[in-house]
Motif scaffolding. Structure first.
Motif, mmCIF file in Angstrom:
data_model
loop_
_atom_site.group_PDB
_atom_site.id
_atom_site.type_symbol
_atom_site.label_atom_id
_atom_site.label_comp_id
_atom_site.label_asym_id
_atom_site.label_seq_id
_atom_site.Cartn_x
_atom_site.Cartn_y
_atom_site.Cartn_z
ATOM 1 N N ASP A 227 0.877 -1.020 0.260
ATOM 2 C CA ASP A 227 0.263 0.073 0.155
ATOM 3 C C ASP A 227 0.526 1.194 -0.185
ATOM 4 N N GLY A 229 1.328 3.796 1.612
ATOM 5 C CA GLY A 229 1.582 4.665 2.545
ATOM 6 C C GLY A 229 2.400 4.441 3.677
ATOM 7 N N SER A 230 2.257 2.896 3.344
ATOM 8 C CA SER A 230 3.718 1.859 3.958
ATOM 9 C C SER A 230 4.921 2.027 3.104
ATOM 10 N N ARG A 232 5.743 4.939 1.553
ATOM 11 C CA ARG A 232 6.066 6.271 0.908
ATOM 12 C C ARG A 232 7.498 6.552 2.930
ATOM 13 N N ALA A 233 6.496 5.249 3.831
ATOM 14 C CA ALA A 233 6.971 6.144 5.256
ATOM 15 C C ALA A 233 8.486 5.228 4.859
#
Length: 415
Positions: A227, A229-230, A232-233
């Protein structure tokens, strides 16, 4: 579709050498020198014996032979490590060991094999010329001589040379810090009970091992879910921690290739098809405020391994301050003859997994990009040019040795 050389040029354009620091020798192994290093002392540091035997004045042994030996009194013994300031009286000799300092006045060595081995008096059966079996001070290296050029990698042998030359620290590029990110909801750690559709994350372990084997420092091994968000972090964390970020997986044309989905619109990462097999889908660019170089590798194990050797190795070398160009991916290739034939594809550079034995390249049984079974026994990649559709037994092929694959059994090791 771009060539290997075109894609490598794009990767290298994002890379800059790491900072230069003074490293103590104990920490310098595998690092690249930023400046030439010069000897601080003569090597050898004193004139010494190259043989076990007797230190003599050559003139005192004139006429000595097997039939007519010369007999001389023995002053005493000089062992290796003897630090006394000794002198040789004319008409006498010293018994001396290999590496021991020559006494003042002595100019030759008679080997013990050409004597009766006496300790008080000795019969010598050789009339040596001046300098026979003597290592002169500075005959190897003079103080101030350049030992290693800028760009040299500090190997164990070079480390020994630097230490012998009384060099305590060297100006070298810091070890490149490399982050490795694997992607996929299905990935699990080795030893985990696997559910349906789950696989072990072998790629990140392989890449970390390769990074370490070439003298770089793995600073992060992370895993991202499928996903945005995961991912990007994890990418933000990696960009802050590393000099180079590697991802594996998520760069093909599938609907769930998250790496490509997240980075394609960033404007700083480019994805391309490269005319090579395996490893066609590739990506590169920069991420984060510090514009950290990024190389995205395919998720198939063999594709990731091949891509590391073709694109990541030259990038790490550039980070280490070594000169490189678009042909550097094949600069360490060694010649071999095909032990058996195999098919290739027109229009792509094929990198065939092979085992080199006594100058012959034997293709592995499985060449699919997903196949890892034969990877453990292969020790090189045979380069098949794009115009070649079949390699015939006996053809000459250039082979890139695989990092950490051990000996090449007579095939040769790149310098």
């Amino acid at each position: 579709m771009r060539s290997i050389e075109e894609h490598l040029a794009a990767v290298l354009a994002t890379v800059h050498p790491t900072p230069v620091v003074e490293l103590p020798l104990v920490d310098a192994l595998g690092c690249t020198l930023a400046e030439p290093v010069r000897s601080r002392v003569d090597l050898p540091g004193f004139t010494n014996s190259a043989m076990d035997g007797y230190a003599v004045r050559a003139s005192d042994c004139a006429g000595a032979s097997e039939e007519t030996p010369v007999e001389l009194p023995v002053e005493g013994d000089i062992a290796a490590g003897d630090t006394r300031d000794l002198e040789l009286t004319p008409g006498r000799c010293w018994r001396i060991m290999t590496g021991a300092p020559m006494p003042a006045g002595a100019d030759a060595i008679v080997p013990v094999e050409l004597s009766d081995g006496g300790t008080d008096r000795v019969r010598l059966r050789l009339a040596p010329e001046v300098g026979r079996h003597v290592r002169a001070r500075g005959e190897d290296v003079r103080a101030g001589d350049e030992l290693l050029a800028a760009g040299a990698v500090v190997t164990p042998g070079r480390l020994a040379l630097l230490a012998a030359a009384n060099v305590a620290t060297v100006p070298a590029h810091t070890r490149p810090r490399v982050a490795v990110i694997s992607t996929g909801d299905e990935l699990r750690d080795p030893g985990t009970e696997l559910g349906h559709g789950e696989i072990v994350d072998s790629n990140s372990l392989m890449l970390v091992a390769l990074v370490r084997a070439v003298g770089a420092e793995p600073v992060l091994r992370a895993r991202s879910r499928d996903d945005a968000g995961s991912l990007r972090a994890v990418l933000d964390e990696a960009a802050d921690a590393a000099d180079l970020v590697l991802t594996t997986g998520g760069v093909s044309m599938g609907a769930y290739d998250t790496v490509k989905e997240v980075l394609a619109d960033s404007g700083s990462v480019d994805f391309a098809k490269v005319a090579m097999r395996p490893g066609m889908p590739q990506g590169h660019g920069v991420i984060g405020e510090g514009r950290t170089p990024l190389v995205t590798l395919p998720g198939n194990p063999l594709s990731a391994m091949v891509s590391f050797h073709v694109f990541v190795l030259p990038a790490i070398a550039a980070l280490q301050g070594r000169d490189g160009d678009v042909d550097s991916w094949r600069s360490g290739a060694v010649p071999a003859r095909a032990g058996a034939g195999w098919a290739s594809v027109r229009g792509k550079t094929e990198l065939t997994r092979v085992t080199l034995r006594h100058g012959l390249a034997w293709p592995a049984s499985g060449q699919g990009s997903h196949m890892v079974g034969a990877l453990a026994d292969s020790n090189a990649l045979a380069i098949v040019p794009p115009e070649v559709t079949a390699v015939v037994e006996g053809d000459e092929v250039a082979c890139i040795p695989l990092v950490g694959a051990g000996s090449w059994s007579g095939a040769g090791v790149p310098s």
